[in-house]
Each structure stands twice: as structure tokens, then as C-alpha cells.
Design an enzyme around this catalytic site. Structure first.
Site, mmCIF file in Angstrom:
data_model
loop_
_atom_site.group_PDB
_atom_site.id
_atom_site.type_symbol
_atom_site.label_atom_id
_atom_site.label_comp_id
_atom_site.label_asym_id
_atom_site.label_seq_id
_atom_site.Cartn_x
_atom_site.Cartn_y
_atom_site.Cartn_z
ATOM 1 N N GLU A 158 -2.474 -8.475 1.243
ATOM 2 C CA GLU A 158 -1.098 -8.914 1.445
ATOM 3 C C GLU A 158 -0.289 -7.590 2.102
ATOM 4 O O GLU A 158 0.883 -7.682 2.620
ATOM 5 C CB GLU A 158 -0.634 -9.302 0.120
ATOM 6 N N ASP A 208 -2.215 -11.731 -2.354
ATOM 7 C CA ASP A 208 -1.892 -11.953 -3.855
ATOM 8 C C ASP A 208 -2.348 -13.098 -4.351
ATOM 9 O O ASP A 208 -2.066 -14.145 -3.772
ATOM 10 C CB ASP A 208 -0.343 -11.509 -4.316
ATOM 11 N N TYR A 210 2.416 -0.694 -8.116
ATOM 12 C CA TYR A 210 3.481 -1.712 -7.389
ATOM 13 C C TYR A 210 4.394 -1.971 -8.123
ATOM 14 O O TYR A 210 4.366 -2.739 -9.274
ATOM 15 C CB TYR A 210 2.302 -2.944 -7.228
#
Length: 611
Positions: A7, A110, A320
Site C-alpha cells: 500500500e 493493508d 506507522y
DNA sequence: GCAAGGTC
């Protein structure tokens, strides 16, 4: 050659590392017979109205119901208007080249609805026919990646997930585009009055709270305070009852047996209650809780905090950031002691980090089942240098929270003292015996901030003490406060919890309104539309915002329930229910909201004139 | 000129 597509670049890099591939190319990495490439989130979006022949904004076009949706390259704003984002175009070309060469594609976007959509839109846009398999993992540690590759799923296992994602996307387009044009056109104001499944309920929350706050009529009431002296240590006790009139309160004050009234020891200790209380550490941060903390501590907007975090993430200092989970799995937990070690020399937290290196770590934030696409935000342990003060502030919140989360419980003692002096008075206080996690920031306990008597002197039941002062206090009831960014983010997360319908509430239990990645931008949209403004820390509706709220407040589009309803149906689609019946309902709703908004605008016109 | 979703 097998192509793996992630992604975002960071995930592709992590996976490539596990495979030992390290030849960096433009837009991908290669090695060991594999190539590892990536998207940047959604590269493609549903094409805008003009691509179906709906030119300009016109009532004749409404409702716009494309027979079949097209995909278009993500746009970027320039001086010449909206154009295809050149970096996206370039990356799509790279992906196309790799897909053309591929014998097999492995989908590593994801593990969720939008991740599936990101890949499928690319795949269908490029008209690719190659077979693909799905990597489905919820953490990106080496072990999790290896395990995931041993367990690749057939790509078609996720067809229904794609269906639900595509439905979500089309429904938002249909309802949002049509309702927005209908209201804007009929208002005759020639400005954009946007409406949408997420932004309109958000606006409604801000407006309804504002009106409730503005129209609140405070009730005045009275209490009596006395000051008691224990061997020179003074503490304050408040009358157990409150009174409607000043006269009633004055009567109680007159009955107090204070020193001035001739009672040397008129404060009789009726009871002393001391209860120890364990307070567990807070969970690790997800994006929303961190945005709330940064707003409270530093006044940062949600959008600004996200941009600071993005900088830190790109500098490889934090994991993240756009995560909705406040937990980590056991695999990540195994790396925590090493991580804590990196901060033993930290200016502010060094001492607490050192203390943690020998302590048993609290596992409250460790729960693999509660890790969704991404785990909670952690520092990576890389050395931080040359941060701006604001970046440093957010970084410290991440580091500090990590130390708090793995720290021991805070042990407090909550004391309640009842004093009789004419009538009954109460004093309460909290003493921290063992600070535990609270030692990290050493903040005042939020909830007790206003309360006096943080610590009370040791008194015993039956004691008689001098009352050295007394006063009648005038107080008033307070309205619910206006929303600020912190409280609004919290409310968006929990928006589903107040829904009465049990099924809809259940459907929204993991989602709320919007997603962690989009909430900051929803707030910015409302600001950009001139629906709300920031006054100090508060979010306050403008006249425009209140007018729009006035015409939509009873419509479905202004309710969080609409999202709950969609989530329920989308979940059914994911488990195999018909796509077409849902889309038919959405089209029907689009027709109805469009005609309502075409009528509603006339009401707005009247309001606009009155202003 | 417009949605909500993702990310640099």
C-alpha cells in the site's frame, strides 16, 4: 518473476528486507527473483461527474446516477486547475511495467477493506489479467511477514471484500456529489455547500452542541465552606447539601460553630474514610488519542499533529501513524525492552526509562486480537536529531506514552472526611502513594485539578478541631462545553455508541464516524467550507454552518446512524449478500435526498437574506 | 466547484 505490491513504500521496504532483496530501482526494489513495489494510498478514484457526461453544475443533471463507474487517476490542484498527479502517474507506469512482466502478483496492501480497494482499482484500471494471491498480515515484524508468506490466500477469497469496498466508495460518491450539488444550486448563493455521510453528521454535532451551550440557562445554587485547622494544617470542607437560596445557605453558615462564634473546637470529625485505588497506565497511542493529547497539551490541530507525525514517520523515528489500534502483538512486545533501553539517556525520560529496564513490564497494551491493520504508535528507537520544537513535542508524547504504558499502576489513596459543625460538611482529597506510570510526565491528575485539598492532614474519628473560617459560596450549573478538536475527535470515534438501534450500534462498534486517517481532513473541510471556525481552542459554527444544519438536521445524511446502516449492509456484502440490492437502495436514497435538498435550498435563501 | 478513502 513474482511482483509484490504494498500500500505504501515503507511496507514494501519491510517485506523486501525479509526476503533479502536490496537492489533499489525507481519505484520498486528487486532481488532474489522478486520485485517489491508500492502504491501511495489510493492512486485511483471514482471519476468525477463530467466523465459520465454531466457537464457543469446543473439541476437538469440531478440526480447523477452513472450506469457504470469509471476510474480516474488521483488529481492534484495546480494553477491550471485539477490535473492528474504526476507522481501517481509515474508510479502507475512503473506498476504497469512490472505487472506486464509478472508471472504472479502478490497483494500486500493493508489487510482491510480499503487496502483491498487500493489494489483492485489499480488492477482493473491497468486491465491486468495476471493471477494474484493475497498476503494477509496485521503486523510487519519479520516473523509475521514470513508466516504470512507461508499462508498466502487465493486472491478470489477477497472478492466479496472488494465488493463491499467498491459499494462504500460508490455510495459516498452518489450521496455526496448529488446532495452537494442539489443544496448548492438551490441555495442560489453560488458557493459550495457540501454534504456527505461523514462531514454532515460532524457538522451537526458541532452545531447542536453549540446551540445547546448557547441556550443553556444556568441554575444558581449555594453551598457553605468551612476551614478546619489540624495542628496548623488547614483544610477546607464543603456543606454536604446545596441550597436554592442564599438565605437558606446563610442559616447553615450561621449555625457553624467556628472560633469567632465562641467555639474553640467546634469541628467534630464524624468519619474518616481512606481507600487505596489502583489506576492502571493509559494504553499506547493510536492516531486519535495522540491528536487529542497534542491538542490538550500544545493546542495543535488534528491536521497539524498528523503532518508532524508524518514527518517523524518519514524520518523513521516513529512507526506507522494512521493507526486505529492502541495495542501491539506479542511479537512487537518482544522488541519493547530493547526499545526502552534506547531512552535511558533521554533528557526528560531517562530516569523513568532506566527504572523500567529492571521492572516487570505492564502488559495492558499487549493484545494481538486488538491489533487491526496496524499496531499502536511506538518510537522506532532511531536516534532523533534536528527536530523542530513542535516535532520534538509530538515525538516526546510518543516516547513518554510508551514508558507510561509499560509502567506500573499508580497507587492512590482517596480520603473522605465528614465534619459536623452545626451541620454536615465533607472534605475529600487524593494522595498518590506510589506514582507508577504517573512519574513519567509528572502531571497533575486531570480530573482532580480543580479540587483543593489534594492532600488532607491525618485526622481521626471523634477528634474535635477548631473551625477558623466560613463562607457562603455562590455556584451555578454549567452547560456541556463547546467542542474542541480533542473532544470532537473523541466524539467521532464513539459516535456509534449512542445509537439506539442495537444492530446499527453493533455495526459501528469498530468504526465510529470517519477513520483515523481521515478525521483531521474532515475538520479541515468544514473549516474550508466556512461552516465552522476556530475560536481559541473551540470549534464554533458560522452562520453558514448553522443555516446548513438547520435544513439538514432531520435528514438521514446528518445522522451517524447512516454510517451504522451502511456498515451493517457492507458487512453482509462481505459475507456474500447481494451487491445490487444495496446499490438499488442507495440510488433510491440518492434520488430522495437530492429532491429534498433541491427544495431545502429555498429555505436557505430566506435565511441568507435575513442575515 | 462537489464525497470519503488512502498516502507522500
Amino acid at each position: 518473476m513474482k511482483v509484490i505490491i504494498a500500500e505504501k513504500p515503507s511496507v514494501a521496504r519491510e517485506i523486501a528486507k525479509v526476503f533479502g532483496a536490496n537492489t533499489k530501482r525507481e519505484g520498486y526494489i528487486e532481488g532474489k527473483g522478486y520485485t517489491f513495489t508500492w502504491a501511495f494510498g489510493h492512486l485511483l478514484q471514482l471519476a468525477p461527474p463530467q466523465e459520465y457526461g454531466y457537464y457543469g453544475w446543473s439541476v437538469q443533471n440531478l440526480p447523477m446516477l452513472p450506469q457504470k463507474f469509471k476510474l480516474a487517476i488521483r488529481k492534484v490542484k495546480t494553477k491550471e486547475g485539477m490535473v492528474d498527479d504526476p507522481s501517481v502517474k509515474k508510479q502507475l507506469d512503473i506498476i504497469k511495467g512490472l505487472f506486464d512482466e509478472a508471472t504472479e502478483i502478490i497483494v500486500a496492501t493493508d489487510a482491510g477493506r480499503e487496502g483491498e480497494l487500493i489494489f483492485r482499482y489499480i488492477y482493473y484500471f491497468l486491465k491486468c489479467k495476471k493471477p494474484f494471491k493475497r498476503l494477509w498480515i496485521s503486523s510487519q515484524t519479520d516473523a509475521a511477514i514470513k508466516e504470512g508468506f507461508r499462508n498466502l490466500k487465493p486472491g478470489t477469497d477477497y472478492d466479496t471484500l472488494f465488493n463491499s469496498a467498491h459499494c462504500r466508495s460508490q455510495s459516498d460518491w452518489l450521496v455526496g456529489m448529488n446532495a452537494t450539488q442539489a443544496l448548492s444550486l438551490s441555495s442560489g448563493t453560488r458557493s459550495v455547500l457540501s454534504l456527505g455521510r461523514v462531514q454532515t453528521p460532524t457538522l451537526a454535532m458541532i452545531c447542536s452542541r453549540y446551540l445547546e451551550n448557547k441556550n443553556f440557562v444556568p441554575q444558581i445554587y449555594y453551598q457553605v465552606a468551612i476551614q478546619v485547622d489540624k495542628d496548623g494544617q488547614l483544610f477546607r470542607a464543603i456543606s454536604a447539601n446545596s441550597y436554592k437560596t442564599k438565605e437558606e445557605a446563610q442559616t447553615i453558615a450561621d449555625r457553624v460553630e467556628d472560633v469567632a462564634a465562641g467555639f474553640p473546637q467546634g469541628g467534630h470529625i464524624l468519619s474518616v474514610e481512606a481507600k487505596p485505588r489502583k489506576e492502571p497506565p493509559p494504553l499506547l497511542h493510536d492516531l486519535s488519542s495522540l491528536q487529542q493529547e497534542a491538542n490538550k497539551r500544545k493546542g495543535f490541530t488534528a491536521d497539524y499533529t498528523l503532518s508532524l507525525l508524518q514527518n517523524l514517520y518519514e524520518g523513521k523515528l516513529v512507526t506507522y501513524p494512521r493507526t486505529g489500534s492502541r495495542y501491539i502483538g506479542d511479537d512487537v512486545f518482544a522488541t519493547v525492552p530493547g526499545l526502552i533501553d534506547k531512552f535511558t539517556g533521554h533528557d526528560v525520560f531517562g530516569k523513568q526509562a532506566t527504572a523500567l529496564t529492571t521492572a516487570k513490564l505492564n502488559k495492558r497494551s499487549v493484545n494481538a486480537k486488538k491489533v487491526t491493520d496496524h499496531h499502536a504508535i511506538l518510537p522506532t528507537g532511531e536516534a532523533a536529531r534536528q527536530l523542530t520544537p513542535d516535532q520534538q513535542a509530538v515525538y516526546d508524547m510518543v516516547v513518554g506514552r510508551m514508558l507510561e504504558a509499560f509502567h506500573q499502576d499508580c497507587i492512590k489513596e482517596i480520603t473522605k472526611i465528614a465534619v459536623q459543625s452545626g451541620s454536615k460538611f465533607m472534605a475529600s482529597g487524593t494522595v498518590i502513594n506510589t506514582p507508577g506510570w504517573r512519574a513519567v510526565f509528572n502531571d497533575k491528575d486531570e480530573e482532580k485539578k480543580d479540587e483543593e485539598n489534594a492532600s488532607l492532614p491525618k485526622v481521626t474519628q471523634g477528634e474535635n478541631l477548631p473551625v477558623t473560617n466560613k463562607a457562603v459560596l455562590e455556584k451555578q450549573t454549567k452547560p456541556k462545553p463547546l467542542y474542541n478538536e480533542a473532544s470532537l475527535l473523541k466524539a467521532l470515534e464513539t459516535a456509534g455508541k449512542e445509537i439506539e438501534d442495537e444492530e446499527l450500534r453493533y455495526a459501528m462498534k469498530d468504526s465510529g464516524l470517519g477513520t483515523p486517517a481521515t478525521r483531521a481532513s474532515i475538520i479541515e473541510t468544514l473549516v474550508k467550507r466556512d461552516y465552522i471556525t476556530r475560536e481559541k481552542k473551540n470549534l464554533v459554527p458560522t452562520e453558514t454552518g448553522l443555516s446548513v444544519y438547520g435544513v439538514v438536521k432531520d435528514q438521514q445524511i446528518a445522522q451517524a446512524e447512516l454510517t451504522g446502516n451502511w456498515e451493517k449492509r457492507l458487512e453482509e456484502i462481505r459475507s456474500g449478500a447481494s451487491v445490487n440490492s444495496f446499490l438499488a437502495e442507495i440510488q433510491q436514497y440518492t434520488r430522495s435526498i437530492t429532491s429534498e435538498m433541491l427544495k431545502a435550498g429555498t429555505a436557505l435563501r430566506v435565511v441568507a437574506k435575513q442575515i
